[in-house]
Design a protein around this motif. Sequence first.
Motif, short mmCIF file in Angstrom:
data_model
loop_
_atom_site.label_atom_id
_atom_site.label_comp_id
_atom_site.label_asym_id
_atom_site.label_seq_id
_atom_site.Cartn_x
_atom_site.Cartn_y
_atom_site.Cartn_z
N THR A 496 -1.79 -0.50 2.52
CA THR A 496 -1.44 0.78 3.17
C THR A 496 -2.72 1.46 3.63
O THR A 496 -3.81 1.14 3.14
N PHE A 500 -1.69 6.51 1.26
CA PHE A 500 -0.30 6.05 1.09
C PHE A 500 -0.24 5.00 -0.02
O PHE A 500 -1.20 4.25 -0.23
N LYS A 517 1.65 3.89 8.68
CA LYS A 517 1.11 4.10 7.33
C LYS A 517 0.49 2.82 6.77
O LYS A 517 0.02 2.79 5.64
#
Length: 572
Positions: A496, A500, A517
């Motif tokens: 990620t 995130f 993301k």
Amino acid sequence: MKRTTILHEIHKTYKLPPTIKQLLARPLPSQTTALDAHATSQDKESVVASSVTVNGWIKSIRKQKRVSFATVSDGSTSAGLQAVLQSSIVPKDLTNGASVRLTGRLEKSRGAGQEKDFIVEEVEVLGACDPETYPIQKQSLTNEFLRENVHLRGRTSSIAAMLRLRHALQKGLDVYFEEQGFTYVNTPILTSNDAEGAGETFKIAKVKPDASLDSESSSSPSPSPSTTTTTTAATTTTTKAPPLEEEFFGNPAHLTVSSQLHLEALQAAIGRVWTLSPCFRAERSQTSRHLAEFWMCEAEWADLSVGGATNADAAATTPTNDGVQGICTVVEGMLKTVIQNLLRENEDEVIGGGGGPHRTELEKFVSEEKYGPWKRMSYAEAIVRLQEEYARQLQGSSTLFEYPPEYGKSLQSEHERWLAEVHVQGPVFVFNYPASLKPFYMKLNETRGEGGSREEEVACFDLLVPGVGELVGGSVREERVDVLVRRMLETGMISTKPGFDAKELLSSQEAELDLDKLDLGSYAWYVDLRRYGGAPHVGFGMGFERLVGWVGGIDNVRECVPIPRWAGRMNL
Ligand SMILES: NC(=O)C[C@H](N)C(=O)O
């Protein structure tokens, strides 16, 4: 001029002298009357000339008082040319292994065993060969001895036959793919991806920075990080620390483990593609089926019928051309074409060391009447059959599987061979393996096994054949971006972006993962293929050396490649 005439003129002007194989296939001048009045000028040219020159190596020589006999080979065929020489013209250095140029005439043989004799009139030794130290002696040599002398082992009849077999198999593949409208493409050897996500890649070492780039950058005002300044009470000296090594390409590079991902990019452009390319795996495996450098025949093609359900259980008994069953049909067609071509061209010398039972068995497998379509069974069924066998073994038969078969575990080589050699007694496709056993690119089936009780499965297959085990593996490719990206994130192939959390993203209720993301790293381009006009497609890979081993009846893949490499051995 007609095109065929032009080509004929070109072939006449720019042609090499005939090989021994070509010479042996031509009629002798004394047989020219057999050519009727309709014979073309090409037919007439293909009669053996009255005087011919042959280049080759002496395979064996028997020197007698008046006449000597030698077998000469140029590698074009296993049948050597039987040369008959007056002993008075035989030079001393005409020994086993010497390379020679012989001129003379071909005659109908008076001896048994061959059709033609070569009556030699002139002998020239091009390269002598010390018969005392020459490693390739006439007695049979072990495979291990020949691996140690790999630079010379092509001179043995078995390795030379294997080289010709590779050539014949490659021609057969060409024929099949051409007929099916595939384009042969070349894919890179150097890659930024681990196509299998299994971490078995050879890495390209970092290199010293380019000095010329260094001097260009020295005009820059910021100090180079590799320059340190040392100050002592008396002097101030500037010493250069060794420059930091850097990635040649700017990012990590590997030798490819499979051409598949690159083939997929080309498939998405021109529809049906195939290649036969070297692949590299840094496995320490010492088995008879593994090499660190091997050749893989791989194909990818658009299969617009794949979009629907991919659970192939239902189709197991009636092969269809949908999804994974469609790939099995193509693979079966490819192998049957390749083997039929070989049998038709009478490449007897290269099959199982001269035909015999091995040839008969291959003939059976490719015959629709004698064997029919190759068997297919799901992985789940294969496990049940293996477990039944294991139970029988536990009740006292002599051999016991080392690994008890269990749903959710990989099939071991002993399992694969039992399925092909004992249970089916022929080639068998095993399809729909649990997703946890297979790489990220395989398409998830839409149903979870029977009654939802089993793990998620993928639309893939392995083809198992007697004597070898797994010969081919392939799958429907996952074209759904969200499903693909989820599997890559779950298996840690991608990560990620900062801020995130992978676990949170994977468990969120949102319908689709938000690509913004994610850090797709070196797989971003692979995901792009799905984002921009990606279509359902399928593909497979076949270890070329395993094919050579199966068709040639050769036990170890080290004898199926010209110059083998495996962990611990690379002599040249
Ligand atoms: N092209 C293929 O499907 C082969 C597969 N990627 C493998 O390496 O086994």
